[in-house]
Design a protein around this motif. Sequence first.
Motif, mmCIF file in Angstrom:
data_model
loop_
_atom_site.group_PDB
_atom_site.id
_atom_site.type_symbol
_atom_site.label_atom_id
_atom_site.label_comp_id
_atom_site.label_asym_id
_atom_site.label_seq_id
_atom_site.Cartn_x
_atom_site.Cartn_y
_atom_site.Cartn_z
ATOM 1 N N LEU A 1 23.989 -59.651 -90.182
ATOM 2 C CA LEU A 1 25.081 -60.361 -90.837
ATOM 3 C C LEU A 1 25.949 -61.052 -89.791
ATOM 4 O O LEU A 1 26.409 -60.423 -88.836
ATOM 5 C CB LEU A 1 25.946 -59.389 -91.644
ATOM 6 N N GLY A 2 26.194 -62.328 -89.969
ATOM 7 C CA GLY A 2 27.166 -63.050 -89.163
ATOM 8 C C GLY A 2 28.514 -62.926 -89.863
ATOM 9 O O GLY A 2 28.639 -63.300 -91.027
ATOM 10 N N LEU A 3 29.501 -62.378 -89.179
ATOM 11 C CA LEU A 3 30.767 -62.060 -89.836
ATOM 12 C C LEU A 3 31.917 -62.936 -89.332
ATOM 13 O O LEU A 3 31.883 -63.455 -88.221
ATOM 14 C CB LEU A 3 31.099 -60.578 -89.650
ATOM 15 N N GLY B 1 28.913 -44.902 -102.633
ATOM 16 C CA GLY B 1 27.505 -44.612 -102.426
ATOM 17 C C GLY B 1 26.560 -45.721 -102.813
ATOM 18 O O GLY B 1 25.345 -45.517 -102.887
ATOM 19 N N ASP B 2 27.099 -46.926 -103.032
ATOM 20 C CA ASP B 2 26.262 -48.038 -103.481
ATOM 21 C C ASP B 2 25.665 -48.853 -102.338
ATOM 22 O O ASP B 2 24.746 -49.646 -102.561
ATOM 23 C CB ASP B 2 27.076 -48.975 -104.381
ATOM 24 N N LEU B 3 26.178 -48.695 -101.121
ATOM 25 C CA LEU B 3 25.716 -49.479 -99.982
ATOM 26 C C LEU B 3 25.477 -48.578 -98.779
ATOM 27 O O LEU B 3 26.176 -47.587 -98.581
ATOM 28 C CB LEU B 3 26.740 -50.561 -99.605
ATOM 29 N N ASP B 4 24.520 -48.973 -97.965
ATOM 30 C CA ASP B 4 24.197 -48.253 -96.740
ATOM 31 C C ASP B 4 24.157 -49.253 -95.584
ATOM 32 O O ASP B 4 23.357 -50.187 -95.587
ATOM 33 C CB ASP B 4 22.841 -47.557 -96.893
ATOM 34 N N PHE B 5 25.040 -49.071 -94.615
ATOM 35 C CA PHE B 5 25.125 -49.977 -93.470
ATOM 36 C C PHE B 5 24.430 -49.413 -92.229
ATOM 37 O O PHE B 5 24.556 -49.978 -91.140
ATOM 38 C CB PHE B 5 26.592 -50.238 -93.119
ATOM 39 N N SER B 6 23.694 -48.311 -92.377
ATOM 40 C CA SER B 6 23.176 -47.610 -91.206
ATOM 41 C C SER B 6 22.183 -48.427 -90.384
ATOM 42 O O SER B 6 22.027 -48.199 -89.182
ATOM 43 C CB SER B 6 22.527 -46.288 -91.631
ATOM 44 N N LYS B 7 21.512 -49.390 -91.004
ATOM 45 C CA LYS B 7 20.536 -50.216 -90.275
ATOM 46 C C LYS B 7 21.032 -51.657 -90.086
ATOM 47 O O LYS B 7 20.364 -52.453 -89.421
ATOM 48 C CB LYS B 7 19.201 -50.221 -91.008
ATOM 49 N N VAL B 8 22.173 -51.984 -90.657
ATOM 50 C CA VAL B 8 22.702 -53.346 -90.578
ATOM 51 C C VAL B 8 23.164 -53.657 -89.156
ATOM 52 O O VAL B 8 23.744 -52.819 -88.472
ATOM 53 C CB VAL B 8 23.876 -53.528 -91.569
ATOM 54 N N LYS B 9 22.898 -54.879 -88.723
ATOM 55 C CA LYS B 9 23.400 -55.373 -87.449
ATOM 56 C C LYS B 9 24.326 -56.560 -87.716
ATOM 57 O O LYS B 9 24.146 -57.276 -88.698
ATOM 58 C CB LYS B 9 22.244 -55.792 -86.541
ATOM 59 N N THR B 10 25.314 -56.739 -86.868
ATOM 60 C CA THR B 10 26.274 -57.818 -87.097
ATOM 61 C C THR B 10 26.530 -58.610 -85.817
ATOM 62 O O THR B 10 26.394 -58.093 -84.710
ATOM 63 C CB THR B 10 27.633 -57.277 -87.601
ATOM 64 N N ALA B 11 26.903 -59.863 -86.008
ATOM 65 C CA ALA B 11 27.327 -60.738 -84.912
ATOM 66 C C ALA B 11 28.506 -61.552 -85.419
ATOM 67 O O ALA B 11 28.366 -62.302 -86.384
ATOM 68 C CB ALA B 11 26.189 -61.655 -84.470
ATOM 69 N N ASN B 12 29.647 -61.379 -84.788
ATOM 70 C CA ASN B 12 30.832 -62.101 -85.239
ATOM 71 C C ASN B 12 30.869 -63.529 -84.708
ATOM 72 O O ASN B 12 30.336 -63.837 -83.641
ATOM 73 C CB ASN B 12 32.099 -61.367 -84.825
ATOM 74 N N ASP C 1 20.690 -63.503 -90.549
ATOM 75 C CA ASP C 1 20.152 -63.665 -91.902
ATOM 76 C C ASP C 1 21.161 -64.318 -92.840
ATOM 77 O O ASP C 1 20.814 -65.191 -93.629
ATOM 78 C CB ASP C 1 19.740 -62.300 -92.470
ATOM 79 N N LEU C 2 22.409 -63.865 -92.764
ATOM 80 C CA LEU C 2 23.461 -64.418 -93.621
ATOM 81 C C LEU C 2 24.723 -64.580 -92.791
ATOM 82 O O LEU C 2 25.219 -63.602 -92.231
ATOM 83 C CB LEU C 2 23.723 -63.516 -94.826
ATOM 84 N N GLN C 3 25.228 -65.799 -92.699
ATOM 85 C CA GLN C 3 26.439 -66.084 -91.934
ATOM 86 C C GLN C 3 27.610 -66.327 -92.876
ATOM 87 O O GLN C 3 27.585 -67.231 -93.706
ATOM 88 C CB GLN C 3 26.233 -67.325 -91.057
ATOM 89 N N ILE D 1 25.530 -71.596 -85.690
ATOM 90 C CA ILE D 1 25.818 -71.353 -87.106
ATOM 91 C C ILE D 1 24.706 -71.905 -87.995
ATOM 92 O O ILE D 1 24.240 -71.237 -88.930
ATOM 93 C CB ILE D 1 27.176 -71.968 -87.490
ATOM 94 N N MET D 2 24.272 -73.101 -87.689
ATOM 95 C CA MET D 2 23.266 -73.751 -88.531
ATOM 96 C C MET D 2 21.896 -73.092 -88.437
ATOM 97 O O MET D 2 21.044 -73.304 -89.306
ATOM 98 C CB MET D 2 23.177 -75.231 -88.163
ATOM 99 N N ARG D 3 21.673 -72.289 -87.414
ATOM 100 C CA ARG D 3 20.397 -71.575 -87.309
ATOM 101 C C ARG D 3 20.349 -70.340 -88.204
ATOM 102 O O ARG D 3 19.276 -69.730 -88.366
ATOM 103 C CB ARG D 3 20.124 -71.197 -85.847
ATOM 104 N N ALA D 4 21.469 -69.945 -88.782
ATOM 105 C CA ALA D 4 21.464 -68.832 -89.731
ATOM 106 C C ALA D 4 20.592 -69.194 -90.935
ATOM 107 O O ALA D 4 20.565 -70.341 -91.378
ATOM 108 C CB ALA D 4 22.881 -68.509 -90.188
ATOM 109 N N ARG D 5 19.890 -68.212 -91.460
ATOM 110 C CA ARG D 5 18.979 -68.478 -92.572
ATOM 111 C C ARG D 5 19.723 -68.796 -93.865
ATOM 112 O O ARG D 5 19.256 -69.563 -94.694
ATOM 113 C CB ARG D 5 18.045 -67.280 -92.755
ATOM 114 N N LYS D 6 20.874 -68.174 -94.054
ATOM 115 C CA LYS D 6 21.696 -68.430 -95.228
ATOM 116 C C LYS D 6 23.155 -68.474 -94.774
ATOM 117 O O LYS D 6 23.556 -67.731 -93.873
ATOM 118 C CB LYS D 6 21.502 -67.330 -96.281
ATOM 119 N N ILE D 7 23.937 -69.337 -95.383
ATOM 120 C CA ILE D 7 25.361 -69.452 -95.062
ATOM 121 C C ILE D 7 26.177 -69.239 -96.321
ATOM 122 O O ILE D 7 25.871 -69.803 -97.385
ATOM 123 C CB ILE D 7 25.687 -70.825 -94.436
ATOM 124 N N LEU D 8 27.212 -68.416 -96.205
ATOM 125 C CA LEU D 8 28.118 -68.123 -97.316
ATOM 126 C C LEU D 8 29.524 -68.560 -96.909
ATOM 127 O O LEU D 8 30.130 -67.974 -96.012
ATOM 128 C CB LEU D 8 28.101 -66.632 -97.632
#
Length: 244
Positions: A32-34, A54-65, A127-129, A187-194
Amino acid sequence: MKIYQAKDYNDMSRKAANIISAQIIMKPDCVLGLATGSTPVGTYKQLVDWYQKGDLDFSKVKTANLDEYKGLSKDNSQSYYYFMQEHLFKHVNIKEKNTHIPDGTETDAEKAAEDYEAIISGLGGVDLQLLGIGHNGHIGFNEPSDIYPKDTHVVDLQESTIEANKRFFDSIDEVPRQAYTMGIGTIMRARKILLLVSGAEKADILYESICGPVTPSVPASILQLHPDVIIVADEAALSKMGIS
């Protein structure tokens, strides 16, 4: 480009959190791009709430601000490292080693930029910015310019950006004048932008970014060329778009 209209800030935040949650559920080890600032705070709050239920699990998530002020250490209450800890990281089960933010204490701007680009590349890309938009159309800290900066770089903040950020500091003199930021190319290399936009004061720049020409004088206009952009904006921010 998809545009989702929200009733207000809270509705925008929930809709955005739904999109991010879906990304995490579909790909638990996603990158996740944050972003920071006031706009994504409600989104992070909703994500924390769902994690605690208990609806989300961040244990494998990676982030880049997206960015960090140049010259601010991690323990500075106005650093974006501190912001992310307070609003998201320390409230969920994300691993510290999986979170990445530009090193604001690195005085060698070229090294800081190259190191951060290497980190993002090592993660396999974003994956998602998540993005907000500045009053002058900046995304990250990519200010209006004659060119689109390709990669992570140091930027001199414009007076309008310094003025907008002074509310977070005791005085305008304390606002850093430089920041490290992902480049437009990064930024534009992100697969999806929100892109999240809230408030009537952003209506003009949102319209210009979506409906105007693609130009580095309005950095966010480059998003017109990305193949997978989702915009979630409240009614006030979309007031110039003729959407009902």
